[in-house]
Write an enzyme that holds these catalytic residues in place. Structure first.
Site, mmCIF file in Angstrom:
data_model
loop_
_atom_site.group_PDB
_atom_site.id
_atom_site.type_symbol
_atom_site.label_atom_id
_atom_site.label_comp_id
_atom_site.label_asym_id
_atom_site.label_seq_id
_atom_site.Cartn_x
_atom_site.Cartn_y
_atom_site.Cartn_z
ATOM 1 N N ASP A 18 11.317 -4.779 20.460
ATOM 2 C CA ASP A 18 12.436 -3.839 20.248
ATOM 3 C C ASP A 18 13.685 -4.611 19.832
ATOM 4 O O ASP A 18 14.124 -5.524 20.530
ATOM 5 C CB ASP A 18 12.686 -3.075 21.559
ATOM 6 C CG ASP A 18 13.696 -1.952 21.387
ATOM 7 O OD1 ASP A 18 13.403 -0.826 21.788
ATOM 8 O OD2 ASP A 18 14.806 -2.209 20.866
ATOM 9 N N ASP B 23 13.018 0.453 14.867
ATOM 10 C CA ASP B 23 13.307 -0.872 15.442
ATOM 11 C C ASP B 23 12.364 -1.274 16.567
ATOM 12 O O ASP B 23 12.626 -2.227 17.283
ATOM 13 C CB ASP B 23 14.762 -0.918 15.923
ATOM 14 C CG ASP B 23 14.941 -0.472 17.355
ATOM 15 O OD1 ASP B 23 14.300 0.513 17.753
ATOM 16 O OD2 ASP B 23 15.708 -1.131 18.070
ATOM 17 N N GLU B 24 11.253 -0.555 16.719
ATOM 18 C CA GLU B 24 10.455 -0.741 17.926
ATOM 19 C C GLU B 24 8.972 -0.503 17.629
ATOM 20 O O GLU B 24 8.627 0.437 16.922
ATOM 21 C CB GLU B 24 10.978 0.311 18.904
ATOM 22 C CG GLU B 24 10.423 0.369 20.227
ATOM 23 C CD GLU B 24 10.998 1.584 20.977
ATOM 24 O OE1 GLU B 24 10.500 1.832 22.057
ATOM 25 O OE2 GLU B 24 11.913 2.271 20.461
HETATM 26 P P1 TTP Z 1 17.396 1.781 20.461
HETATM 27 O O1 TTP Z 1 16.340 0.707 20.407
HETATM 28 O O2 TTP Z 1 17.298 2.808 21.522
HETATM 29 O O3 TTP Z 1 18.831 1.102 20.621
HETATM 30 P P2 TTP Z 1 19.409 -0.239 20.013
HETATM 31 O O4 TTP Z 1 18.379 -1.009 19.239
HETATM 32 O O5 TTP Z 1 20.648 0.102 19.237
HETATM 33 O O6 TTP Z 1 19.872 -1.045 21.288
HETATM 34 P P3 TTP Z 1 18.964 -1.826 22.356
HETATM 35 O O7 TTP Z 1 19.378 -3.265 22.244
HETATM 36 O O8 TTP Z 1 19.325 -1.228 23.674
HETATM 37 O O9 TTP Z 1 17.530 -1.617 21.975
HETATM 38 O O10 TTP Z 1 17.485 2.531 19.067
HETATM 39 C C1 TTP Z 1 17.295 1.862 17.833
HETATM 40 C C2 TTP Z 1 18.200 2.417 16.763
HETATM 41 O O11 TTP Z 1 17.972 3.818 16.604
HETATM 42 C C3 TTP Z 1 19.671 2.278 17.080
HETATM 43 O O12 TTP Z 1 20.216 1.039 16.652
HETATM 44 C C4 TTP Z 1 20.284 3.447 16.364
HETATM 45 C C5 TTP Z 1 19.206 4.491 16.327
HETATM 46 N N1 TTP Z 1 19.511 5.545 17.340
HETATM 47 C C6 TTP Z 1 20.218 6.691 16.929
HETATM 48 O O13 TTP Z 1 20.558 6.834 15.757
HETATM 49 N N2 TTP Z 1 20.513 7.651 17.861
HETATM 50 C C7 TTP Z 1 20.131 7.547 19.179
HETATM 51 O O14 TTP Z 1 20.412 8.454 19.996
HETATM 52 C C8 TTP Z 1 19.388 6.360 19.594
HETATM 53 C C9 TTP Z 1 18.941 6.187 21.034
HETATM 54 C C10 TTP Z 1 19.109 5.389 18.629
HETATM 55 MG MG MG Z 2 16.473 -1.407 20.074
#
Ligand code: TTP
Ligand code: MG
Length: 348
Positions: free
Chosen positions: A17, A112-113
């Protein structure tokens, strides 16, 4: 049969992730933003909501799905940026190319995951070695960081990847699963949201080992169908295979509320949050649909759906919100208490 069982137990799964994904990309492309509270979403003077925030911005309590106007009130110095989805998609496909060097068994969960099954990887590398190499390669080629969890199954790998963010690596070996789960809050288990959490807390179940004190039969007295699932998950058992991408017919999201809602203003707020999530998933999956469906479950568990098909294919948040708001007015919202709302888009 024993062979089959042991091969299940011996799976090696990586959950990978990216850290603050959208924000990290914007900061990479504009180093002047480094170290600053960055919010990707849109202008605080618009109806935009936060997609993600840099870790500096999160210290102020800013998080995904919050209105940008609220984020601006929480942090005056925050820098607001419009999202650039093409860039995020490009980075995402690049990351997938890196994954593909190690296995074909990849299950993307979002841009991203992803889960990777590296049990039988061509190079016969240890899962930990692969995770480290992926992290290094992502850093070298994309100038971004990601966190990894390595475990015998998806459930544990996903929890593990979140433990040492950013740029973290958490390894849970098969004989460490029990101790890893023991003091873990049940909320960390994927599928246990705020509503279920509350229900479990009311039964005195807060961390995984609280569940272990009961037999499956005793649990099912209180939890019905959910008992077996919870019994296994709390012990870190999960035999779901990594599933490579399948063809989708619809994409949606629903939410059960902690308390049943009567106020139209609260229902509209919830619709906006759901719409945001659905629009994001559509963008990530590169899908647009013509049919928008609203699901409403009343407090007596009776549920209805209302659909509308529009002229053009869309994934636009404002369009979806307008349609679902209209559909909501065709239900008994405002007159009967509502326990759940769901939105889905189909007809791609
Ligand atoms: P996440 O992996 O939930 O968040 P992140 O990568 O920004 O942070 P973390 O380090 O905690 O993993 O989500 C991935 C991407 O998806 C995030 O950068 C933006 C998008 N996203 C949205 O557009 N809206 C949302 O509500 C969420 C949770 C994520
Ligand atoms: Mg993330």
């Amino acid at each position: 049969m024993p062979d089959c069982h042991s091969s299940l137990l011996k799976r090696k799964i990586i959950h990978f992730d990216m850290d603050a994904f959208y924000a990290a990309i914007e900061i990479r492309d504009n180093p002047a933003l480094r170290g600053k509270p960055v919010v990707v979403g849109g202008s605080p003077n618009s109806r935009a909501v936060v997609c993600t925030a840099s870790y500096e911005a999160r210290k102020y309590g800013i998080h995904s799905a919050m209105a940008c106007s609220k984020a601006a009130r929480l942090c005056r110095e925050a820098i607001f940026i419009d999202p650039h989805f093409e860039k995020y998609q490009a980075a995402s496909s690049h990351i997938r190319e890196i994954f593909k060097q190690y296995t074909a068994l990849i299950e993307p969960l979002s841009l991203d995951e992803a889960f990777l099954d590296v049990t039988h990887n061509a190079a016969r590398l240890y899962a930990v070695t692969i995770a480290k190499r992926i992290q290094k390669e992502v850093q070298n080629t994309l100038e971004l960081t990601g966190s990894a969890g390595v475990a015998p199954n998806k459930l544990v790998a996903k929890i593990a990847s979140d433990m040492k963010k950013p740029n973290g690596l958490t390894v849970v070996l098969p004989d460490q699963v029990t101790s890893f789960m023991q003091n873990l809050p049940l909320r960390k288990i994927h599928g246990i949201g705020p509503v279920t959490e509350k229900r479990l807390t009311a039964l005195g179940l807060k961390v995984c080992s609280d569940v272990w004190k009961y037999s499956k039969a005793a649990l099912s007295l209180h939890l019905g169908n959910m008992a077996t699932w919870l019994y296994e998950r709390s012990q870190g058992i999960d035999e779901q295979p990594v599933e490579t991408e399948r063809v989708r017919k619809s994409l949606g999201k629903e939410e059960t509320f902690p308390i049943d809602l009567l106020e139209l203003s609260s229902l509209r707020e919830e619709l906006a949050k759901l719409t945001h999530a659905v629009a994001r998933h559509l963008t990530e999956a590169d899908l647009k649909g013509k049919t928008i469906t609203l699901k409403v479950k009343y407090d007596n568990f009776e549920h209805i759906t209302r659909s509308q098909t529009i002229e053009h294919f869309t994934r636009d948040e404002h369009v979806i919100l307008e349609v679902t708001t209209n559909l909501l007015s065709k239900t008994e919202a405002g007159r009967r208490r509502i326990r759940l709302l769901g939105i889905s888009v189909s007809n791609f």
